[in-house]
Design an enzyme around this catalytic site. Structure first.
Site, PDB file in Angstrom:
ATOM      1  N   HIS A 123     -17.919 -47.406  44.360  1.00  0.00           N
ATOM      2  CA  HIS A 123     -16.555 -47.827  44.014  1.00  0.00           C
ATOM      3  C   HIS A 123     -15.536 -46.782  44.461  1.00  0.00           C
ATOM      4  CE1 HIS A 123     -18.368 -51.033  41.641  1.00  0.00           C
ATOM      5  NE2 HIS A 123     -17.169 -51.556  41.475  1.00  0.00           N
ATOM      6  N   LYS A 170     -23.204 -54.859  32.676  1.00  0.00           N
ATOM      7  CA  LYS A 170     -23.431 -54.924  31.232  1.00  0.00           C
ATOM      8  C   LYS A 170     -22.302 -54.241  30.484  1.00  0.00           C
ATOM      9  CE  LYS A 170     -26.327 -50.829  30.530  1.00  0.00           C
ATOM     10  NZ  LYS A 170     -25.690 -50.062  29.438  1.00  0.00           N
TER      11      LYS A 170
END
Lengths: 327, 202
Positions: free
Chosen positions: B39, B106
């Site tokens: 990222h 998650k």
């Protein structure tokens, strides 16, 4: 590894029950020292395999019970079922239960005369071997450069606590704690005005419930909490984490702490966060509390959150070389 | 749970909009892994990936355990989701640039990502944390890897073909988040518990 006693045990059922070292001694000039670095590295590699790839039976039993309590067809129940399936697959294939194989914590008690340096080196060697075999993910990152050496080791990794005890055998316990749950651990200093938490057990209860609330599902609920009252900042968190070696049926021998453990478990499950934070009655599987002396000015409450994949294993190595693994 | 909806990438905007928080889905098709280091790399240099169409595909917050086989191919040894909230600062920009239709992870994500899901027509799919074996089994092929040398195994961008990868939609393209709902409800419980004194307390 195959020619060593431990190597044989890897494939035999009930590993560690046969005192194979006796047989080996007869064919060798000198019996192998089971506490020497090389032998310990092999033992610890097997300890890694067990810890990383098979779940402790008490945790599995708790997940099964929790699944049966959750409503039929609920996301909570389905999720707990997936955890059980996953644990079965991991064990059958000897593959990691979770891809985050965690920060390894060794707690080793050695007989008098055993080299502490040998134990530390063996733990590092075993980390490399277990990583090469795929029991562990290459999980160590240089905090300065971001570099991953690829072998799971680094400064302070694995963590090895080693001390002498008064017995003739060596006892090593290993805990693999992933980053997701480590990130939601917490430490409070009482009093805490925001939570109305005073310096008493009720204050402890409030801050621990807050920690569980703040974690939501992010620590991979249902988790197990290690809690420590007192100590300083460093020892409090270390003691809280040490509680995670305890089995779930284990109750604190101190009635006040045993009561606190039960209250915290019920209180946390009443929050309704549920497995993975999907909602439900199973937010925690257990709470293990301990205490350390504190200074008059400090009252720390330290919380170590362990994910459902509580990967722990231990081994007792006798001077004969006989190794008994337990989970 | 309710009926499981089968989805195949690339997901169309209509399919994405038809998903609501709480839906159980099984995803098949193209999934790429991406976590912290990737990222960061993305927002710094926005590399393009010729021959790899990410629009409508799935981004998976995962750092897998991989093994290189003798013939040079890779196999997945463990591949569960990692905590997504760490990508919160980057994800809105990533969605705008690469047009993923779904993010699997998650723990859920924050308000900025929730808004970006709505804006770009994407959903957040929650996989079961720690279910590394159940989920690795759903990977039918490792189609390639990018940035392996610079980022290492867990952080690299693994290109995976998955079949019936199970998830629950917890943040949808309409601005609804199961995480927000559970947080609100558990906040009420917490407030009540904090207000309540222990029965034996003075």
């Amino acid at each position: 590894m195959g020619e060593k006693p431990l190597g044989k045990k890897r494939s035999s059922e009930g590993a560690g029950r046969r005192p194979v070292a006796t047989g080996r001694a007869a064919t060798k000039a000198a019996p192998r020292d089971p506490f020497a670095e090389k032998a310990l590295a092999a033992t610890f590699t097997e300890l890694y395999r067990r810890a990383a790839t098979s779940m402790p039976p008490d945790v599995l039993a708790a997940i099964e019970e929790a699944r049966d309590r959750e409503a039929e067809g609920s996301a909570a129940r389905e999720t707990l079922e997936v955890l059980l399936t996953n644990s079965r697959l991991a064990s059958v294939w000897s593959r990691p239960v979770c891809q985050d194989t965690g920060m390894p914590l060794f707690d080793v008690a050695v007989p008098a005369g055993v080299s502490l340096r040998a134990v530390e080196r063996a733990a590092v060697k075993a980390t490399r071997a277990a990583t090469a075999r795929g029991y562990l993910r290459p999980n160590s990152v240089d905090a300065l450069t971001g570099e991953n050496p690829g072998d799971g080791t680094g400064r302070g990794m694995p963590i090895v606590h080693v001390r002498e005890h008064g017995r003739r055998s060596l006892v090593a316990s290993l805990l693999l704690k992933g980053g997701g749950c480590e990130n939601v651990g917490a430490q409070y200093a009482l009093p805490n005005a925001d939570l109305g938490a005073d310096r008493d057990l009720d204050g402890v209860r409030k801050v621990v419930l807050d920690a569980v609330f703040q974690a939501q599902g992010k620590g991979c609920a249902p988790g197990i909490l290690g809690v420590c009252l007192g100590g300083d900042r460093a020892t409090g968190l270390a003691e809280a984490k040490r509680q995670l070696f305890r089995r779930l049926p284990d109750r604190s021998p101190e009635p006040a702490l045993a009561k606190l453990e039960q209250e915290l478990l019920e209180g946390a499950n009443a929050l309704g966060i549920g497995p993975m934070g999907f909602g439900g009655g199973t937010t925690l599987l257990g709470v293990k509390a301990s205490r350390l002396a504190r200074l008059p000015a400090s009252y720390f409450v330290s919380v170590s959150y362990m994910c459902w994949a509580t990967r722990r294993a231990s081994v007792e190595v006798a001077p004969s070389g006989k190794a008994v693994f337990e989970q | 749970m309710t009926e499981v909806r089968k989805l195949t990438t690339p997901l169309s905007p209509e399919t994405v909009r038809s998903l609501r928080r709480g839906d159980a889905v099984a995803v098949s098709g193209l999934m790429v892994t991406g976590r912290d280091a990737l990222h960061k790399l993305w927002v710094k240099s926005w590399p393009s990936y010729p021959g790899l169409d990410l629009a409508g595909a799935i981004l998976y917050h995962c750092g897998p355990v991989m093994r290189k086989e003798r013939n040079g191919s890779w196999s997945v040894l463990a591949a569960g989701p990692t905590t997504s909230i760490r990508e919160e600062p980057y994800e809105a920009a990533v969605l705008a640039r690469y047009r993923f239709a779904g993010i699997v992870g998650k723990g859920g994500m924050g308000t900025k990502t929730l808004a970006a899901l709505k804006e770009h027509g994407a959903v957040y799919l929650h996989a079961v944390g720690g279910a590394a074996q159940v989920l690795a089994e759903k990977v039918v092929r490792v189609a390639g890897v990018r940035h392996l040398d610079e980022l290492g195994v867990p952080e690299a961008m693994w290109v995976l073909e998955v079949r019936d990868f199970p998830c629950i939609v917890t943040m949808d393209a309409h601005g609804d988040s199961l995480h927000e709902e559970v947080r609100r409800a558990s906040r009420e419980q917490l407030d009540e518990a904090i207000a309540r004194k222990r029965p034996d307390a003075a």
